[in-house]
Design a protein around this motif. Structure first.
Motif, PDB file in Angstrom:
ATOM      1  N   SER A 126       0.821  -1.206   0.000  1.00 15.67           N
ATOM      2  CA  SER A 126       0.000   0.000   0.000  1.00 15.67           C
ATOM      3  C   SER A 126       0.859   1.263   0.000  1.00 15.67           C
ATOM      4  O   SER A 126       0.496   2.274  -0.605  1.00 15.67           O
ATOM      5  N   GLU A 127       2.010   1.214   0.656  1.00 15.92           N
ATOM      6  CA  GLU A 127       2.935   2.347   0.654  1.00 15.92           C
ATOM      7  C   GLU A 127       3.733   2.407  -0.641  1.00 15.92           C
ATOM      8  O   GLU A 127       4.035   3.493  -1.145  1.00 15.92           O
ATOM      9  N   ALA A 128       4.081   1.250  -1.188  1.00 13.63           N
ATOM     10  CA  ALA A 128       4.880   1.204  -2.422  1.00 13.63           C
ATOM     11  C   ALA A 128       4.165   1.900  -3.569  1.00 13.63           C
ATOM     12  O   ALA A 128       4.814   2.491  -4.446  1.00 13.63           O
ATOM     13  N   ARG A 129       2.826   1.863  -3.566  1.00 18.40           N
ATOM     14  CA  ARG A 129       2.060   2.476  -4.653  1.00 18.40           C
ATOM     15  C   ARG A 129       2.212   3.988  -4.694  1.00 18.40           C
ATOM     16  O   ARG A 129       1.830   4.625  -5.668  1.00 18.40           O
ATOM     17  N   ASN A 130       2.753   4.582  -3.640  1.00 14.05           N
ATOM     18  CA  ASN A 130       2.954   6.030  -3.609  1.00 14.05           C
ATOM     19  C   ASN A 130       4.194   6.464  -4.381  1.00 14.05           C
ATOM     20  O   ASN A 130       4.455   7.660  -4.507  1.00 14.05           O
ATOM     21  N   TYR A 131       4.963   5.509  -4.885  1.00 10.18           N
ATOM     22  CA  TYR A 131       6.221   5.828  -5.537  1.00 10.18           C
ATOM     23  C   TYR A 131       6.279   5.223  -6.953  1.00 10.18           C
ATOM     24  O   TYR A 131       5.610   4.244  -7.252  1.00 10.18           O
ATOM     25  N   SER A 132       7.088   5.829  -7.776  1.00 11.66           N
ATOM     26  CA  SER A 132       7.359   5.316  -9.115  1.00 11.66           C
ATOM     27  C   SER A 132       8.851   5.402  -9.360  1.00 11.66           C
ATOM     28  O   SER A 132       9.573   6.123  -8.669  1.00 11.66           O
ATOM     29  N   TYR A 133       9.301   4.658 -10.366  1.00  9.59           N
ATOM     30  CA  TYR A 133      10.719   4.729 -10.712  1.00  9.59           C
ATOM     31  C   TYR A 133      10.902   4.463 -12.195  1.00  9.59           C
ATOM     32  O   TYR A 133      10.022   3.918 -12.869  1.00  9.59           O
ATOM     33  N   SER A 134      12.026   4.909 -12.710  1.00  7.05           N
ATOM     34  CA  SER A 134      12.367   4.649 -14.097  1.00  7.05           C
ATOM     35  C   SER A 134      13.786   4.091 -14.170  1.00  7.05           C
ATOM     36  O   SER A 134      14.639   4.415 -13.329  1.00  7.05           O
TER      37      SER A 134
END
Length: 314
Positions: free
Chosen positions: A229-237
């Motif tokens: 649920s916390e991981a969904r707050n972040y993105s990466y490339s």
């Protein structure tokens, strides 16, 4: 996999190379009053009654008993070859309905009560909750060995740094160079991960080589040290390229609740075929020289438009 050199950079402004090493509820509802047993207050006799004498786990229906009244769980009944482990009498198929009724009347705290979980559940719902409890310990995310260490995130960060000698970097951008002298020999291997600290959170960057079917590939992916649920707050490339060509991957980091192997086998990351990797490496294609760059950002909710906007580190 033999040890190879890997150059690693993590920076938010200028980029400087740094050498590091590469290593290979059945919810039970009842109108009856429930007895709530809290840690330290639970009657020892009740816990002993519900504890299987073989595996010492709590017993759930069907609870079996021998002719002398000794009980054990259904899983262990098959393990003891239908013989009572206490008196060695034949077990038969006798259910201990009285003990099942006792369990039915209880409410117990989550086993992770000491770690902060405040929930209390009917006896028969407790196991289901504990399997998904957000307060349950995390497994060590190090993929180079079968490490059995568990704990909360701060403990695991210290464990990765002190015991696995994992490289720690602060910042949300990275620039890694992966070098292998003989890329024609690609075996399944996990290369040492790198941990990044940004936005007050920790992220694990993995890069490894393995066989995808008959094709040798390289793969890079990011895992978040926390719950999904916390991981969904972040993105990466992630970006890799050379000779005027490049591949770009964008996604959401997976939680370390998902094992390293699960993420890898789901192909949720940047996958580079060996021939493409050698093309990016340039030269005579006899040595792998891949430069993987990337960044991490936090998605923020726009209060006016209700749209997620990226929050980049400065």
């Amino acid at each position: 996999m033999e040890m190879e050199n890997i150059e690693c950079v993590s920076s938010t402004d200028g980029i400087e190379d740094e050498e590091i090493q590469l290593s290979h509820n059945h919810q039970f509802s009842s109108a009856k009053p429930h007895n709530i047993l809290l840690p330290g207050l639970a009657p020892t006799s009740v816990h002993e009654l519900l504890e299987c004498p073989v595996c010492t786990n709590s017993m759930y229906p069907p609870i079996h008993q021998c002719h002398n009244g000794h009980t054990l769980c259904s899983t262990c009944k098959t393990r003891v070859h239908n013989r009572c482990p206490t008196c060695r009498q034949e077990l038969g198929d006798i259910r201990c309905l009285a003990l099942e009724k006792v369990a039915e009347s209880l409410e117990l705290p989550c086993k992770y009560f000491s770690l902060g979980c405040p929930e209390i559940f009917p006896y028969y719902s407790k196991l289901k909750h504990e399997a998904l409890c957000n307060f349950r310990p995390y497994n060590c995310p190090y993929a180079g060995s079968e490490c059995s260490v568990t704990g909360d995130i701060p403990y695991l960060v210290s464990h990765l740094r002190d015991d696995h000698k994992v490289d720690m970097h602060t910042g949300c951008t990275f620039n890694h160079r992966y070098v292998k002298s003989n890329p024609r020999e690609v075996e399944n291997a996990t290369w040492m991960l790198t941990v990044f600290h940004c936005f007050g959170q920790y992220f694990c960057l993995h890069f490894e080589a393995f066989q995808l079917g008959m094709a040798p590939v390289y793969m890079a992916f990011l895992r978040f040290m926390g719950d999904e649920s916390e991981a969904r707050n972040y993105s990466y490339s992630l970006e890799v390229g050379g000779n005027g060509r490049k591949l770009i991957w964008e996604g959401t980091p997976r939680s370390v609740r998902d094992s390293h192997r699960k993420v890898r086998d789901s192909h949720d990351g940047l996958i580079i075929q060996r021939n493409m990797a050698l093309f990016f490496s340039g030269g005579d294609r006899k040595e792998l020289k891949l430069r993987v760059t990337g960044r991490i950002w936090k998605e923020q909710q726009n209060p006016e438009g209700g749209v997620c906007i990226p929050n980049l580190c400065s």
